[in-house]
Design a protein around this motif. Structure first.
Motif, PDB file in Angstrom:
ATOM      1  N   PRO A  19       0.817  -1.219   0.000  1.00  0.00           N
ATOM      2  CA  PRO A  19       0.000   0.000   0.000  1.00  0.00           C
ATOM      3  C   PRO A  19       0.850   1.269   0.000  1.00  0.00           C
ATOM      4  CG  PRO A  19      -0.817  -1.554   1.627  1.00  0.00           C
ATOM      5  CD  PRO A  19       0.503  -2.087   1.146  1.00  0.00           C
ATOM      6  N   ILE A  20       2.042   1.194   0.566  1.00  0.00           N
ATOM      7  CA  ILE A  20       2.909   2.380   0.591  1.00  0.00           C
ATOM      8  C   ILE A  20       3.409   2.679  -0.822  1.00  0.00           C
ATOM      9  CG2 ILE A  20       4.887   3.459   1.724  1.00  0.00           C
ATOM     10  CD1 ILE A  20       4.665   1.482   3.961  1.00  0.00           C
ATOM     11  N   TYR A  21       3.878   1.640  -1.516  1.00  0.00           N
ATOM     12  CA  TYR A  21       4.255   1.841  -2.916  1.00  0.00           C
ATOM     13  C   TYR A  21       3.094   2.450  -3.683  1.00  0.00           C
ATOM     14  CZ  TYR A  21       8.101  -1.444  -1.982  1.00  0.00           C
ATOM     15  OH  TYR A  21       9.199  -2.058  -1.477  1.00  0.00           O
ATOM     16  N   TYR A  22       1.936   1.871  -3.465  1.00  0.00           N
ATOM     17  CA  TYR A  22       0.742   2.290  -4.202  1.00  0.00           C
ATOM     18  C   TYR A  22       0.469   3.780  -3.982  1.00  0.00           C
ATOM     19  CZ  TYR A  22      -3.982   1.916  -6.096  1.00  0.00           C
ATOM     20  OH  TYR A  22      -5.112   2.063  -6.854  1.00  0.00           O
ATOM     21  N   ARG A  23       0.561   4.195  -2.741  1.00  0.00           N
ATOM     22  CA  ARG A  23       0.284   5.592  -2.414  1.00  0.00           C
ATOM     23  C   ARG A  23       1.316   6.533  -3.004  1.00  0.00           C
ATOM     24  NH1 ARG A  23       1.693   6.643   2.383  1.00  0.00           N
ATOM     25  NH2 ARG A  23       0.925   4.601   3.063  1.00  0.00           N
ATOM     26  N   ASN A  27       1.047   9.620  -5.729  1.00  0.00           N
ATOM     27  CA  ASN A  27       1.586  10.979  -5.623  1.00  0.00           C
ATOM     28  C   ASN A  27       2.394  11.341  -6.861  1.00  0.00           C
ATOM     29  OD1 ASN A  27       0.461  11.046  -3.079  1.00  0.00           O
ATOM     30  ND2 ASN A  27       2.401  10.812  -1.979  1.00  0.00           N
ATOM     31  N   MET A  28       3.192  10.366  -7.343  1.00  0.00           N
ATOM     32  CA  MET A  28       4.031  10.626  -8.516  1.00  0.00           C
ATOM     33  C   MET A  28       3.175  10.905  -9.745  1.00  0.00           C
ATOM     34  SD  MET A  28       7.107   7.849  -8.131  1.00  0.00           S
ATOM     35  CE  MET A  28       8.410   8.092  -6.913  1.00  0.00           C
ATOM     36  N   ILE A  29       2.109  10.123  -9.915  1.00  0.00           N
ATOM     37  CA  ILE A  29       1.221  10.327 -11.062  1.00  0.00           C
ATOM     38  C   ILE A  29       0.617  11.716 -10.999  1.00  0.00           C
ATOM     39  CG2 ILE A  29      -1.028   9.664 -12.013  1.00  0.00           C
ATOM     40  CD1 ILE A  29      -0.248   6.760 -11.509  1.00  0.00           C
ATOM     41  N   GLN A  33       4.773  12.613 -13.060  1.00  0.00           N
ATOM     42  CA  GLN A  33       6.005  11.852 -13.266  1.00  0.00           C
ATOM     43  C   GLN A  33       5.720  10.559 -14.026  1.00  0.00           C
ATOM     44  OE1 GLN A  33       8.118  11.470  -9.587  1.00  0.00           O
ATOM     45  NE2 GLN A  33       9.537   9.938 -10.411  1.00  0.00           N
ATOM     46  N   LEU A  34       6.580  10.236 -15.006  1.00  0.00           N
ATOM     47  CA  LEU A  34       6.316   9.071 -15.863  1.00  0.00           C
ATOM     48  C   LEU A  34       7.118   7.837 -15.488  1.00  0.00           C
ATOM     49  CD1 LEU A  34       6.104  10.824 -19.354  1.00  0.00           C
ATOM     50  CD2 LEU A  34       4.221  10.017 -17.901  1.00  0.00           C
ATOM     51  N   LEU A  74       3.269   0.373 -13.135  1.00  0.00           N
ATOM     52  CA  LEU A  74       3.619  -0.251 -11.859  1.00  0.00           C
ATOM     53  C   LEU A  74       2.493  -0.067 -10.852  1.00  0.00           C
ATOM     54  CD1 LEU A  74       5.624  -1.713 -10.086  1.00  0.00           C
ATOM     55  CD2 LEU A  74       6.716   0.467  -9.554  1.00  0.00           C
ATOM     56  N   ARG A  75       1.937   1.134 -10.823  1.00  0.00           N
ATOM     57  CA  ARG A  75       0.846   1.377  -9.871  1.00  0.00           C
ATOM     58  C   ARG A  75      -0.364   0.506 -10.186  1.00  0.00           C
ATOM     59  NH1 ARG A  75      -2.421   5.371  -6.399  1.00  0.00           N
ATOM     60  NH2 ARG A  75      -4.295   5.381  -7.634  1.00  0.00           N
TER      61      ARG A  75
END
Lengths: 229, 229
Positions: A19-23, A27-29, A33-34, A74-75
DNA sequence: TAGATTGTTAATCGATTAACAATC
DNA sequence: TAGATTGTTAATCGATTAACAATC
């Protein structure tokens, strides 16, 4: 199949980080950010790049050597792994301030979970509307769970009722317990349980402060002792 | 001195369990129980007796061989270790639904922490009263933290503001960050940080459900495949 | 005393880190 | 091509479990 043997259970430590990666990828999206890399992800969450690559490796390589990871792909992939999009259903038991807050939160939407109802047994509460949900009598739980897809129960009730209610819900077919009551629910075969106690982490902070203070106090005492001798 | 070398830092895994012991011992006191054992404590929290004895051993034996532990004395001792009674002070930054809920919760009282103020920079919010606290302008934070004992800041604000506000607070002397925003705060030397994301544990439950569903689906497919061949 | 249960040591297990060949 | 970064293996570290002597 590129990924590791799929039957192999993923360690809890890894699940806890998904879930941390996901969050963070979210934020990056948002910031447009690509692409990203294991080291950038790691920096964002205060971990090493090694653990990121190892974690993602559990589900089969979706990175590209020399390039990194596509943020969006990835997300999406992690979202699939997390079961977001499976549209699991949940009910909240307990319509007090905690239950009301949870109902009004984004937690369910964030996890792709549908909140299907809020229950309480206090006549004062029953019939009230919270975030578009009319609070129902807990007596109706059996039929409600029978008629609707409800995989997850959220316990926002007093600790003394938690164990009994939880057992009953599991009998009704609920397979996930998100428990906010003061009494931890014991592990049960085939049921995913998470006992949440926000106050615990505040106490951990206090512990760290006190530990620090103790060290300072001791040093001061020693210094004074040395001066005195 | 019976306990281990006191300078030795206690592992995070142990610290994380102290509040759980504390809470369970509280439940025991409520129900009038006078003594307990490592195995009873373990059963209550779904762990082994070994880990309980090992954890408590970190702080020096307060059990009695052949008898167990006195519930009240043990709880008091763990409370001391946790820094409950040190009366640390906290401010909440962000007076939205989350900030308001936290202010109304028992979390602070449970941890022996005093809530000293709530801050927001939205003019709509400033001046409102939440649980007896008049919401103050974040501009006043510097002077407020200077004039009051504030060791802990609770971040209940949007993720994009979290890092900047956190750094600023640390400069003002805050030593603990209880962060509920979507952006994790990176580790900082000498600052106790806990990033709290309740939605994460809901996603973990979804992961477990999906994992289970996947296994079932695969088994069904295999069975059908075998029948077809 | 006998039974119970701690505190602690040694063995096992799992998670993290470091390193590097593969390759985009 | 050269530089970058993955995926993966081996080494390290830490946490949990098992076992048992000490003793209330």
């Amino acid at each position: 199949m590129n990924r590791k043997e799929i039957d192999e259970r993923v360690p809890d430590a890894v699940i806890g980080r998904l879930p941390i990666y996901y969050r963070i990828l979210g934020n990056m999206i948002e910031s447009g950010q690509l692409r990203t890399s294991s080291s950038e992800l790691a920096a964002n969450m205060g971990m090493t790049a090694s653990v990121v690559r190892q974690d993602l490796g559990y589900f089969g390589g979706f990175g590209q050597k020399g390039y990194g990871y596509g943020v969006k792909a990835l997300r999406e992939r992690i979202g699939e792994i997390l079961g977001i999009g499976e549209a699991y259903g949940a009910v909240i038991i307990g319509a007090g301030t905690l239950g009301a807050f949870l109902a009004s939160s984004d937690f369910f939407a964030d996890g792709g979970v549908f909140l299907r109802g809020i229950f309480d047994h206090d006549p004062e509460m029953i019939g009230k509307t919270i975030c578009g949900h009319v609070v129902k009598d807990t007596c109706e739980l059996s039929s409600f769970v029978g008629e609707n897809r409800v995989e997850i129960a959220v316990l926002a009730l007093p600790g003394k009722d938690a164990a009994a209610v939880s057992e009953w819900l599991v009998c009704l077919g609920v397979r996930g317990i998100w428990n906010f009551s003061s009494a931890p629910i014991a592990a049960t075969e085939g049921v995913a349980i998470r006992n949440i106690h926000p106050a615990d982490s505040l106490m951990e902070i206090c512990f760290k402060l006190r530990e620090e203070d103790d060290i300072l106090r001791r040093q001061r005492r020693e210094r004074t002792g040395n001066e005195g001798s």
